[in-house]
Design a protein around this motif. Structure first.
Motif, PDB file in Angstrom:
ATOM      1  N   VAL A   1       0.823  -1.091  -0.188  1.00  0.00           N
ATOM      2  CA  VAL A   1       0.087  -0.168  -0.133  1.00  0.00           C
ATOM      3  C   VAL A   1       0.677   1.334   0.070  1.00  0.00           C
ATOM      4  N   PRO A   2       0.368   2.526  -0.234  1.00  0.00           N
ATOM      5  CA  PRO A   2       1.109   3.504  -0.371  1.00  0.00           C
ATOM      6  C   PRO A   2       1.852   3.902   0.694  1.00  0.00           C
ATOM      7  N   LEU A   3       3.069   4.505   0.783  1.00  0.00           N
ATOM      8  CA  LEU A   3       3.744   5.033   1.968  1.00  0.00           C
ATOM      9  C   LEU A   3       3.043   6.111   2.855  1.00  0.00           C
ATOM     10  N   LEU A   4       3.343   6.387   4.195  1.00  0.00           N
ATOM     11  CA  LEU A   4       2.669   7.325   4.807  1.00  0.00           C
ATOM     12  C   LEU A   4       3.272   8.720   4.141  1.00  0.00           C
ATOM     13  N   GLY A   5       4.435   8.920   3.861  1.00  0.00           N
ATOM     14  CA  GLY A   5       5.123  10.126   3.583  1.00  0.00           C
ATOM     15  C   GLY A   5       5.770   9.967   2.073  1.00  0.00           C
ATOM     16  N   ALA A   6       5.998  11.118   1.575  1.00  0.00           N
ATOM     17  CA  ALA A   6       6.697  11.042   0.101  1.00  0.00           C
ATOM     18  C   ALA A   6       8.307  11.070   0.378  1.00  0.00           C
ATOM     19  N   ASP A   7       8.799  11.584   1.448  1.00  0.00           N
ATOM     20  CA  ASP A   7      10.109  11.860   1.700  1.00  0.00           C
ATOM     21  C   ASP A   7      10.809  10.728   2.395  1.00  0.00           C
ATOM     22  N   LEU A   8      11.420   9.708   1.572  1.00  0.00           N
ATOM     23  CA  LEU A   8      12.183   8.526   2.097  1.00  0.00           C
ATOM     24  C   LEU A   8      13.178   8.911   3.002  1.00  0.00           C
ATOM     25  N   ASP A   9      13.803   9.802   2.811  1.00  0.00           N
ATOM     26  CA  ASP A   9      15.047  10.060   3.800  1.00  0.00           C
ATOM     27  C   ASP A   9      14.552  10.769   4.946  1.00  0.00           C
ATOM     28  N   ASN A  10      13.318  11.411   5.121  1.00  0.00           N
ATOM     29  CA  ASN A  10      12.883  11.730   6.351  1.00  0.00           C
ATOM     30  C   ASN A  10      11.396  11.360   6.580  1.00  0.00           C
ATOM     31  N   PRO A  11      10.939  10.054   6.740  1.00  0.00           N
ATOM     32  CA  PRO A  11       9.603   9.621   6.799  1.00  0.00           C
ATOM     33  C   PRO A  11       8.984  10.232   8.029  1.00  0.00           C
ATOM     34  N   PRO A  12       7.628  10.573   7.904  1.00  0.00           N
ATOM     35  CA  PRO A  12       6.798  11.031   9.185  1.00  0.00           C
ATOM     36  C   PRO A  12       6.929   9.703  10.161  1.00  0.00           C
ATOM     37  N   ALA A  13       6.750   8.484   9.623  1.00  0.00           N
ATOM     38  CA  ALA A  13       6.764   7.424  10.881  1.00  0.00           C
ATOM     39  C   ALA A  13       7.747   6.222  10.209  1.00  0.00           C
ATOM     40  N   VAL A  14       8.210   5.589  10.933  1.00  0.00           N
ATOM     41  CA  VAL A  14       8.712   4.189  10.559  1.00  0.00           C
ATOM     42  C   VAL A  14       8.178   2.978  11.141  1.00  0.00           C
ATOM     43  N   CYS A  15       8.712   1.996  10.379  1.00  0.00           N
ATOM     44  CA  CYS A  15       8.048   0.422  10.962  1.00  0.00           C
ATOM     45  C   CYS A  15       8.326   0.442  12.125  1.00  0.00           C
ATOM     46  N   GLY A  16       9.670   0.674  12.776  1.00  0.00           N
ATOM     47  CA  GLY A  16      10.029   0.387  13.909  1.00  0.00           C
ATOM     48  C   GLY A  16       9.005   0.816  15.058  1.00  0.00           C
ATOM     49  N   GLY A  17       8.227   1.791  14.833  1.00  0.00           N
ATOM     50  CA  GLY A  17       7.331   2.577  15.865  1.00  0.00           C
ATOM     51  C   GLY A  17       5.884   2.214  15.459  1.00  0.00           C
ATOM     52  N   CYS A  18       5.562   0.961  14.867  1.00  0.00           N
ATOM     53  CA  CYS A  18       4.397   0.670  14.339  1.00  0.00           C
ATOM     54  C   CYS A  18       3.728  -0.429  15.322  1.00  0.00           C
ATOM     55  N   ALA A  19       2.489  -0.361  15.630  1.00  0.00           N
ATOM     56  CA  ALA A  19       1.922  -1.540  16.540  1.00  0.00           C
ATOM     57  C   ALA A  19       1.861  -2.872  15.793  1.00  0.00           C
ATOM     58  N   ASN A  20       1.680  -2.676  14.441  1.00  0.00           N
ATOM     59  CA  ASN A  20       1.354  -3.854  13.659  1.00  0.00           C
ATOM     60  C   ASN A  20       2.550  -4.826  13.419  1.00  0.00           C
ATOM     61  N   THR A  21       3.773  -4.501  13.874  1.00  0.00           N
ATOM     62  CA  THR A  21       5.050  -5.243  13.515  1.00  0.00           C
ATOM     63  C   THR A  21       5.095  -6.427  14.662  1.00  0.00           C
ATOM     64  N   VAL A  22       5.504  -7.557  14.306  1.00  0.00           N
ATOM     65  CA  VAL A  22       5.704  -8.867  15.074  1.00  0.00           C
ATOM     66  C   VAL A  22       7.297  -8.880  14.997  1.00  0.00           C
ATOM     67  N   LEU A  23       7.863  -9.625  15.854  1.00  0.00           N
ATOM     68  CA  LEU A  23       9.108 -10.335  15.778  1.00  0.00           C
ATOM     69  C   LEU A  23       9.065 -11.580  15.608  1.00  0.00           C
ATOM     70  N   LYS A  24       9.671 -12.364  14.712  1.00  0.00           N
ATOM     71  CA  LYS A  24       9.628 -13.908  14.427  1.00  0.00           C
ATOM     72  C   LYS A  24      11.106 -14.189  14.949  1.00  0.00           C
ATOM     73  N   ARG A  25      10.951 -15.271  15.700  1.00  0.00           N
ATOM     74  CA  ARG A  25      12.314 -15.843  16.488  1.00  0.00           C
ATOM     75  C   ARG A  25      12.362 -16.896  15.459  1.00  0.00           C
ATOM     76  N   LEU A  26      13.723 -16.932  15.081  1.00  0.00           N
ATOM     77  CA  LEU A  26      14.326 -18.078  14.100  1.00  0.00           C
ATOM     78  C   LEU A  26      14.747 -19.327  15.075  1.00  0.00           C
ATOM     79  N   ALA A  27      14.884 -20.188  14.666  1.00  0.00           N
ATOM     80  CA  ALA A  27      15.411 -21.405  15.523  1.00  0.00           C
ATOM     81  C   ALA A  27      16.643 -21.143  16.066  1.00  0.00           C
ATOM     82  N   ASP A  28      17.393 -20.238  15.411  1.00  0.00           N
ATOM     83  CA  ASP A  28      18.873 -20.248  16.071  1.00  0.00           C
ATOM     84  C   ASP A  28      19.052 -18.799  16.694  1.00  0.00           C
ATOM     85  N   GLY A  29      17.696 -18.499  17.187  1.00  0.00           N
ATOM     86  CA  GLY A  29      17.552 -17.338  18.276  1.00  0.00           C
ATOM     87  C   GLY A  29      17.501 -16.023  17.769  1.00  0.00           C
ATOM     88  N   ARG A  30      17.929 -15.774  16.247  1.00  0.00           N
ATOM     89  CA  ARG A  30      17.795 -14.607  15.861  1.00  0.00           C
ATOM     90  C   ARG A  30      16.215 -14.158  15.703  1.00  0.00           C
TER      91      ARG A  30
END
Length: 102
Positions: free
Chosen positions: A33-62
């Protein structure tokens, strides 16, 4: 006497990865879907601050950051790995304590 042809490495290509191509087109690589802002160098929000992200733990612990908006595929994947600094899409929802850039 047999002559052999020397092997030369193939020339390096400077192609664009699929994630970068989506970003260049203004689309998020995971949700498509479209990005929240057009400026890729200075976006208004980033994925790291999104409530929709999940951490997938791999078998080796990463751990890998994934988008929770995507259903799991037949192999249990949720699309490409995300980076904390990747520009967010229009479906961004601020995680508790996350700051949105002005």
């Amino acid at each position: 006497m047999t002559t052999t042809t020397p092997l030369f490495p193939a020339p390096a290509r400077s192609g664009r990865g699929s994630i970068r191509m989506h970003l260049d087109r203004g689309r998020h690589p995971a949700t498509k879907v479209p990005l929240l802002g057009a400026d890729l160098d200075n976006p208004p929000a980033v994925c790291g601050g999104c409530a929709n992200t999940v951490l997938k733990r791999l078998a080796d612990g990463r751990e890998r950051l994934k988008c929770g908006l995507l259903p799991r595929g037949s192999r249990g994947l949720r699309g490409p790995d995300l980076r904390d600094s990747m520009p967010a899409c229009v479906q961004y929802a601020a995680a508790p304590g996350a700051q949105r850039h002005p």
